[in-house]
Design a protein around this motif. Sequence first.
Motif, PDB file in Angstrom:
ATOM      1  N   ILE A  28      51.564  27.686  34.502  1.00  0.00           N
ATOM      2  CA  ILE A  28      50.243  28.116  34.957  1.00  0.00           C
ATOM      3  C   ILE A  28      49.625  28.958  33.856  1.00  0.00           C
ATOM      4  CG2 ILE A  28      48.951  29.408  36.684  1.00  0.00           C
ATOM      5  CD1 ILE A  28      50.890  28.546  38.739  1.00  0.00           C
ATOM      6  N   CYS A 101      47.794  33.768  31.017  1.00  0.00           N
ATOM      7  CA  CYS A 101      47.320  35.085  31.463  1.00  0.00           C
ATOM      8  C   CYS A 101      48.357  35.805  32.329  1.00  0.00           C
ATOM      9  CB  CYS A 101      46.034  34.915  32.278  1.00  0.00           C
ATOM     10  SG  CYS A 101      44.658  34.263  31.313  1.00  0.00           S
ATOM     11  N   PHE A 102      49.315  35.054  32.871  1.00  0.00           N
ATOM     12  CA  PHE A 102      50.270  35.643  33.828  1.00  0.00           C
ATOM     13  C   PHE A 102      51.539  36.085  33.089  1.00  0.00           C
ATOM     14  CE2 PHE A 102      47.479  32.903  36.265  1.00  0.00           C
ATOM     15  CZ  PHE A 102      47.154  33.706  37.335  1.00  0.00           C
ATOM     16  N   TYR A 103      51.387  37.029  32.186  1.00  0.00           N
ATOM     17  CA  TYR A 103      52.499  37.452  31.324  1.00  0.00           C
ATOM     18  C   TYR A 103      53.153  38.734  31.808  1.00  0.00           C
ATOM     19  CZ  TYR A 103      48.729  40.278  29.276  1.00  0.00           C
ATOM     20  OH  TYR A 103      47.682  41.141  29.093  1.00  0.00           O
ATOM     21  N   THR A 104      52.695  39.274  32.936  1.00  0.00           N
ATOM     22  CA  THR A 104      53.265  40.515  33.466  1.00  0.00           C
ATOM     23  C   THR A 104      53.986  40.246  34.778  1.00  0.00           C
ATOM     24  OG1 THR A 104      51.460  41.754  32.471  1.00  0.00           O
ATOM     25  CG2 THR A 104      52.760  42.887  34.152  1.00  0.00           C
ATOM     26  N   SER A 105      55.258  40.561  34.826  1.00  0.00           N
ATOM     27  CA  SER A 105      56.058  40.433  36.044  1.00  0.00           C
ATOM     28  C   SER A 105      56.221  41.798  36.686  1.00  0.00           C
ATOM     29  CB  SER A 105      57.434  39.874  35.686  1.00  0.00           C
ATOM     30  OG  SER A 105      58.321  40.032  36.780  1.00  0.00           O
ATOM     31  N   VAL A 106      56.212  41.800  38.020  1.00  0.00           N
ATOM     32  CA  VAL A 106      56.553  43.025  38.749  1.00  0.00           C
ATOM     33  C   VAL A 106      58.017  42.896  39.169  1.00  0.00           C
ATOM     34  CG1 VAL A 106      56.062  44.500  40.720  1.00  0.00           C
ATOM     35  CG2 VAL A 106      54.194  43.275  39.572  1.00  0.00           C
ATOM     36  N   LEU A 114      56.393  39.537  29.950  1.00  0.00           N
ATOM     37  CA  LEU A 114      57.240  38.345  29.827  1.00  0.00           C
ATOM     38  C   LEU A 114      57.008  37.586  28.529  1.00  0.00           C
ATOM     39  CD1 LEU A 114      56.886  36.887  33.436  1.00  0.00           C
ATOM     40  CD2 LEU A 114      58.740  38.274  32.516  1.00  0.00           C
TER      41      LEU A 114
ATOM     42  N   ASP B  73      59.551  35.896  41.976  1.00  0.00           N
ATOM     43  CA  ASP B  73      58.914  36.786  41.006  1.00  0.00           C
ATOM     44  C   ASP B  73      57.432  36.875  41.330  1.00  0.00           C
ATOM     45  OD1 ASP B  73      58.724  38.464  38.812  1.00  0.00           O
ATOM     46  OD2 ASP B  73      58.496  36.829  37.366  1.00  0.00           O
ATOM     47  N   LEU B  74      56.864  38.065  41.216  1.00  0.00           N
ATOM     48  CA  LEU B  74      55.418  38.244  41.363  1.00  0.00           C
ATOM     49  C   LEU B  74      54.842  38.602  39.996  1.00  0.00           C
ATOM     50  CD1 LEU B  74      53.175  38.232  43.579  1.00  0.00           C
ATOM     51  CD2 LEU B  74      53.323  40.721  43.516  1.00  0.00           C
ATOM     52  N   ARG B  75      53.804  37.862  39.605  1.00  0.00           N
ATOM     53  CA  ARG B  75      53.187  38.104  38.296  1.00  0.00           C
ATOM     54  C   ARG B  75      51.709  38.431  38.459  1.00  0.00           C
ATOM     55  NH1 ARG B  75      56.372  33.098  35.436  1.00  0.00           N
ATOM     56  NH2 ARG B  75      58.427  33.911  36.006  1.00  0.00           N
ATOM     57  N   VAL B  76      51.218  39.252  37.552  1.00  0.00           N
ATOM     58  CA  VAL B  76      49.832  39.729  37.568  1.00  0.00           C
ATOM     59  C   VAL B  76      49.152  39.180  36.319  1.00  0.00           C
ATOM     60  CG1 VAL B  76      48.409  41.811  37.587  1.00  0.00           C
ATOM     61  CG2 VAL B  76      50.665  41.843  38.664  1.00  0.00           C
ATOM     62  N   ASP B  77      47.889  38.790  36.426  1.00  0.00           N
ATOM     63  CA  ASP B  77      47.225  38.251  35.231  1.00  0.00           C
ATOM     64  C   ASP B  77      46.608  39.371  34.387  1.00  0.00           C
ATOM     65  OD1 ASP B  77      44.769  38.843  36.388  1.00  0.00           O
ATOM     66  OD2 ASP B  77      43.927  36.860  36.038  1.00  0.00           O
ATOM     67  N   LEU B  83      47.004  36.902  41.204  1.00  0.00           N
ATOM     68  CA  LEU B  83      48.462  36.994  41.280  1.00  0.00           C
ATOM     69  C   LEU B  83      49.080  35.602  41.254  1.00  0.00           C
ATOM     70  CD1 LEU B  83      48.748  39.630  44.163  1.00  0.00           C
ATOM     71  CD2 LEU B  83      49.069  40.041  41.706  1.00  0.00           C
ATOM     72  N   LEU B  84      50.302  35.554  40.752  1.00  0.00           N
ATOM     73  CA  LEU B  84      51.109  34.328  40.785  1.00  0.00           C
ATOM     74  C   LEU B  84      52.433  34.681  41.443  1.00  0.00           C
ATOM     75  CD1 LEU B  84      52.012  31.468  39.961  1.00  0.00           C
ATOM     76  CD2 LEU B  84      52.505  32.362  37.685  1.00  0.00           C
TER      77      LEU B  84
END
Lengths: 119, 119
Positions: A28, A101-106, A114, B73-77, B83-84
């Motif tokens: 994505i 754009c979704f390069y940050t994981s919580v 990421l 996994d939860l990801r932020v753009d 959110l992904l």
Amino acid sequence: MSFDPATLVYDANGLIPCIAQQDGTGEILMMAWMNADAVAKTLETKRVTYWSRSRQSFWIKGETSGHTQELIDLRVDCDQDCLLAVVNQEGPACHTNRRSCFYTSVTDGEEVELMKPMK
Amino acid sequence: MSFDPATLVYDANGLIPCIAQQDGTGEILMMAWMNADAVAKTLETKRVTYWSRSRQSFWIKGETSGHTQELIDLRVDCDQDCLLAVVNQEGPACHTNRRSCFYTSVTDGEEVELMKPMK
């Protein structure tokens, strides 16, 4: 059945979200917005074209950066209120120069990066 | 950096779009909306929880149907406005009983059904 962009469900601003996914890998890349004209232009030109909410103008992805999205397939969801563009993304999709754009994981309550910007 | 759902960018209704993607296969299953409490619940319980705009209530995916989404996994753009959720989807994600809500392709100006309801 013949497709008409006018049959999609747009929000109060006349926009519909569109998810961009890389063909083949399933990655994505980004989510942005289209209006009915942007949907039509995307289908006609096979160059993914969004509506820029900040600039209030068409946004032909990659027109200035060269990081284009070639449309492989456009899909509509069951409620006609979200689109999925399967694309061939040239280089990074994100304005930070990252592929996605979704390069940050919580993870465990912390933000974890990421991926790094592409060279 | 510690994650706080309040730092996300919500729309005028206090909602943020969340894309659900199957872990491993990359399949895009659906897109729905969360408010800040739904984001927090999703992270706490690892059961993906949306905000139902039609019912104006929390929607723990699969609570009645059994077609749950386990959060991997939860990801932020990059703009913090999408959110992904990478998930393990049990059975169909779509209310039409299809695996994905994105089962309609626009091909050569026609709507083409890409998948049938699951048995």
